[in-house]
Design a protein around this motif. Sequence first.
Motif, PDB file in Angstrom:
ATOM      1  N   LYS A  15      17.780  71.995  27.077  1.00  0.00           N
ATOM      2  CA  LYS A  15      16.944  71.771  25.902  1.00  0.00           C
ATOM      3  C   LYS A  15      15.455  71.741  26.251  1.00  0.00           C
ATOM      4  CE  LYS A  15      18.325  68.415  23.236  1.00  0.00           C
ATOM      5  NZ  LYS A  15      18.898  67.142  22.772  1.00  0.00           N
ATOM      6  N   GLU A  16      15.119  71.124  27.397  1.00  0.00           N
ATOM      7  CA  GLU A  16      13.707  70.945  27.738  1.00  0.00           C
ATOM      8  C   GLU A  16      13.527  70.897  29.248  1.00  0.00           C
ATOM      9  OE1 GLU A  16      10.102  67.810  26.673  1.00  0.00           O
ATOM     10  OE2 GLU A  16      12.163  67.239  26.293  1.00  0.00           O
ATOM     11  N   THR A  17      12.421  71.428  29.717  1.00  0.00           N
ATOM     12  CA  THR A  17      12.084  71.416  31.137  1.00  0.00           C
ATOM     13  C   THR A  17      10.653  70.923  31.301  1.00  0.00           C
ATOM     14  OG1 THR A  17      13.513  73.312  31.542  1.00  0.00           O
ATOM     15  CG2 THR A  17      11.869  72.848  33.208  1.00  0.00           C
ATOM     16  N   ARG A  18      10.463  70.014  32.243  1.00  0.00           N
ATOM     17  CA  ARG A  18       9.114  69.504  32.541  1.00  0.00           C
ATOM     18  C   ARG A  18       8.860  69.595  34.037  1.00  0.00           C
ATOM     19  NH1 ARG A  18       6.538  65.695  28.359  1.00  0.00           N
ATOM     20  NH2 ARG A  18       7.719  66.385  26.572  1.00  0.00           N
ATOM     21  N   PHE A  19       7.725  70.201  34.387  1.00  0.00           N
ATOM     22  CA  PHE A  19       7.319  70.282  35.780  1.00  0.00           C
ATOM     23  C   PHE A  19       6.882  68.904  36.248  1.00  0.00           C
ATOM     24  CE2 PHE A  19       3.816  70.697  38.809  1.00  0.00           C
ATOM     25  CZ  PHE A  19       4.475  71.336  39.841  1.00  0.00           C
ATOM     26  N   TRP A  31      13.813  81.929  37.305  1.00  0.00           N
ATOM     27  CA  TRP A  31      15.143  81.534  37.764  1.00  0.00           C
ATOM     28  C   TRP A  31      15.776  80.544  36.783  1.00  0.00           C
ATOM     29  CZ3 TRP A  31      17.959  77.276  39.073  1.00  0.00           C
ATOM     30  CH2 TRP A  31      19.166  77.515  39.738  1.00  0.00           C
ATOM     31  N   ILE A  32      15.015  79.553  36.342  1.00  0.00           N
ATOM     32  CA  ILE A  32      15.523  78.562  35.384  1.00  0.00           C
ATOM     33  C   ILE A  32      15.951  79.259  34.099  1.00  0.00           C
ATOM     34  CG2 ILE A  32      14.827  76.643  33.888  1.00  0.00           C
ATOM     35  CD1 ILE A  32      13.124  75.650  36.302  1.00  0.00           C
ATOM     36  N   ASN A  33      15.134  80.161  33.607  1.00  0.00           N
ATOM     37  CA  ASN A  33      15.470  80.886  32.389  1.00  0.00           C
ATOM     38  C   ASN A  33      16.728  81.734  32.577  1.00  0.00           C
ATOM     39  OD1 ASN A  33      14.903  81.695  29.641  1.00  0.00           O
ATOM     40  ND2 ASN A  33      14.276  83.664  30.486  1.00  0.00           N
ATOM     41  N   THR A  34      16.831  82.419  33.695  1.00  0.00           N
ATOM     42  CA  THR A  34      17.973  83.294  33.955  1.00  0.00           C
ATOM     43  C   THR A  34      19.256  82.499  34.167  1.00  0.00           C
ATOM     44  OG1 THR A  34      16.507  84.924  34.972  1.00  0.00           O
ATOM     45  CG2 THR A  34      18.848  85.132  35.448  1.00  0.00           C
ATOM     46  N   MET A  35      19.199  81.472  34.997  1.00  0.00           N
ATOM     47  CA  MET A  35      20.403  80.724  35.369  1.00  0.00           C
ATOM     48  C   MET A  35      20.841  79.731  34.300  1.00  0.00           C
ATOM     49  SD  MET A  35      22.615  80.396  37.806  1.00  0.00           S
ATOM     50  CE  MET A  35      23.708  79.283  38.642  1.00  0.00           C
ATOM     51  N   ASP A  93       5.730  72.019  56.157  1.00  0.00           N
ATOM     52  CA  ASP A  93       5.386  73.001  57.184  1.00  0.00           C
ATOM     53  C   ASP A  93       6.138  74.314  57.011  1.00  0.00           C
ATOM     54  OD1 ASP A  93       3.593  71.290  58.394  1.00  0.00           O
ATOM     55  OD2 ASP A  93       5.042  70.525  59.849  1.00  0.00           O
ATOM     56  N   ASN A  94       7.433  74.225  56.760  1.00  0.00           N
ATOM     57  CA  ASN A  94       8.249  75.439  56.709  1.00  0.00           C
ATOM     58  C   ASN A  94       8.793  75.780  55.332  1.00  0.00           C
ATOM     59  OD1 ASN A  94       8.021  75.970  59.481  1.00  0.00           O
ATOM     60  ND2 ASN A  94       9.551  74.415  59.909  1.00  0.00           N
ATOM     61  N   VAL A  95       8.728  74.855  54.393  1.00  0.00           N
ATOM     62  CA  VAL A  95       9.258  75.088  53.052  1.00  0.00           C
ATOM     63  C   VAL A  95       8.341  74.473  52.011  1.00  0.00           C
ATOM     64  CG1 VAL A  95      11.671  75.166  53.808  1.00  0.00           C
ATOM     65  CG2 VAL A  95      10.690  73.012  53.064  1.00  0.00           C
ATOM     66  N   ASP A  96       8.523  74.911  50.782  1.00  0.00           N
ATOM     67  CA  ASP A  96       7.847  74.318  49.627  1.00  0.00           C
ATOM     68  C   ASP A  96       8.932  73.848  48.664  1.00  0.00           C
ATOM     69  OD1 ASP A  96       5.450  75.122  50.758  1.00  0.00           O
ATOM     70  OD2 ASP A  96       5.290  76.918  49.534  1.00  0.00           O
ATOM     71  N   GLN A  97       8.626  72.787  47.938  1.00  0.00           N
ATOM     72  CA  GLN A  97       9.597  72.219  47.011  1.00  0.00           C
ATOM     73  C   GLN A  97       8.969  72.067  45.636  1.00  0.00           C
ATOM     74  OE1 GLN A  97      10.666  68.243  48.068  1.00  0.00           O
ATOM     75  NE2 GLN A  97      11.953  67.937  46.295  1.00  0.00           N
ATOM     76  N   MET A  98       9.646  72.595  44.622  1.00  0.00           N
ATOM     77  CA  MET A  98       9.218  72.405  43.235  1.00  0.00           C
ATOM     78  C   MET A  98      10.242  71.512  42.560  1.00  0.00           C
ATOM     79  SD  MET A  98       7.402  75.843  41.968  1.00  0.00           S
ATOM     80  CE  MET A  98       6.167  74.927  41.123  1.00  0.00           C
ATOM     81  N   THR A  99       9.753  70.504  41.857  1.00  0.00           N
ATOM     82  CA  THR A  99      10.631  69.547  41.201  1.00  0.00           C
ATOM     83  C   THR A  99      10.388  69.562  39.700  1.00  0.00           C
ATOM     84  OG1 THR A  99      10.546  68.148  43.169  1.00  0.00           O
ATOM     85  CG2 THR A  99      11.379  67.139  41.157  1.00  0.00           C
ATOM     86  N   TYR A 100      11.479  69.602  38.957  1.00  0.00           N
ATOM     87  CA  TYR A 100      11.434  69.580  37.495  1.00  0.00           C
ATOM     88  C   TYR A 100      12.370  68.483  36.989  1.00  0.00           C
ATOM     89  CZ  TYR A 100       9.359  74.259  37.681  1.00  0.00           C
ATOM     90  OH  TYR A 100       8.535  75.328  37.926  1.00  0.00           O
ATOM     91  N   LEU A 101      12.050  67.920  35.845  1.00  0.00           N
ATOM     92  CA  LEU A 101      12.978  67.071  35.111  1.00  0.00           C
ATOM     93  C   LEU A 101      13.425  67.856  33.895  1.00  0.00           C
ATOM     94  CD1 LEU A 101      11.436  63.500  35.262  1.00  0.00           C
ATOM     95  CD2 LEU A 101      13.377  64.398  36.539  1.00  0.00           C
ATOM     96  N   MET A 102      14.731  67.825  33.643  1.00  0.00           N
ATOM     97  CA  MET A 102      15.300  68.626  32.566  1.00  0.00           C
ATOM     98  C   MET A 102      16.120  67.762  31.632  1.00  0.00           C
ATOM     99  SD  MET A 102      16.562  71.891  34.728  1.00  0.00           S
ATOM    100  CE  MET A 102      15.395  73.028  35.446  1.00  0.00           C
ATOM    101  N   ASN A 103      16.216  68.228  30.411  1.00  0.00           N
ATOM    102  CA  ASN A 103      17.011  67.560  29.389  1.00  0.00           C
ATOM    103  C   ASN A 103      18.061  68.554  28.905  1.00  0.00           C
ATOM    104  OD1 ASN A 103      18.021  66.171  27.220  1.00  0.00           O
ATOM    105  ND2 ASN A 103      16.069  65.929  26.176  1.00  0.00           N
ATOM    106  N   PHE A 104      19.328  68.158  29.003  1.00  0.00           N
ATOM    107  CA  PHE A 104      20.446  68.991  28.564  1.00  0.00           C
ATOM    108  C   PHE A 104      21.142  68.312  27.389  1.00  0.00           C
ATOM    109  CE2 PHE A 104      19.712  70.517  32.800  1.00  0.00           C
ATOM    110  CZ  PHE A 104      20.115  71.844  32.816  1.00  0.00           C
ATOM    111  N   ASP A 105      22.057  69.045  26.747  1.00  0.00           N
ATOM    112  CA  ASP A 105      22.824  68.489  25.626  1.00  0.00           C
ATOM    113  C   ASP A 105      23.630  67.259  26.044  1.00  0.00           C
ATOM    114  OD1 ASP A 105      21.984  70.433  23.854  1.00  0.00           O
ATOM    115  OD2 ASP A 105      23.723  71.721  24.189  1.00  0.00           O
ATOM    116  N   LYS A 106      24.382  67.387  27.121  1.00  0.00           N
ATOM    117  CA  LYS A 106      25.304  66.330  27.536  1.00  0.00           C
ATOM    118  C   LYS A 106      24.685  65.331  28.500  1.00  0.00           C
ATOM    119  CE  LYS A 106      29.296  69.377  27.026  1.00  0.00           C
ATOM    120  NZ  LYS A 106      30.396  70.043  27.733  1.00  0.00           N
TER     121      LYS A 106
END
Length: 147
Positions: free
Chosen positions: A86-90, A41-45, A97-110
């Motif tokens: 520019k960069e993605t870090r998990f 999803w990150i790559n596509t979006m 109970d009902n959902v899972d959450q994935m968190t990333y820190l990202m670095n963009f140009d701006k």
Amino acid sequence: MKKLYVMAMMLCLLILPATVMAAPSQNAQAFASEETISNQWINTMLVNKDSASARNMMSADAKKAVKAADMQKAQERMTKELGNLKETRFVSWTRFDNVDQMTYLMNFDKTKVVRCELIFNKKGELDSFVLAPINTENAKSNKTSKK
């Protein structure tokens, strides 16, 4: 004869941990599946900027809630305000109970630091996403002004 029994016992002790570790748990399988979806999803979006394909990766409920035009506008706004990825870090994976959450820190140009949270339903389907820029300049100035 005792040596034969000892050898058989040692062999069993060596094989048992290997078989236990070979069977992945449900949590490990869910994590692997959700991580794969997250990366796609990150790559596509954010890299390919293909909001239509990114929307198709989401759950049926998410597709009903977000129209294709709204997804396109969100993608254009992210590109305008954040720039190119520019960069993605998990960072973390949290199981509720009902959902899972994935968190990333990202670095963009701006924007140097952006927190990205991807929410998955119990079926392992992507339900929603949030990108929140973290303004590091304000955080630094607040620390210096308190002194």
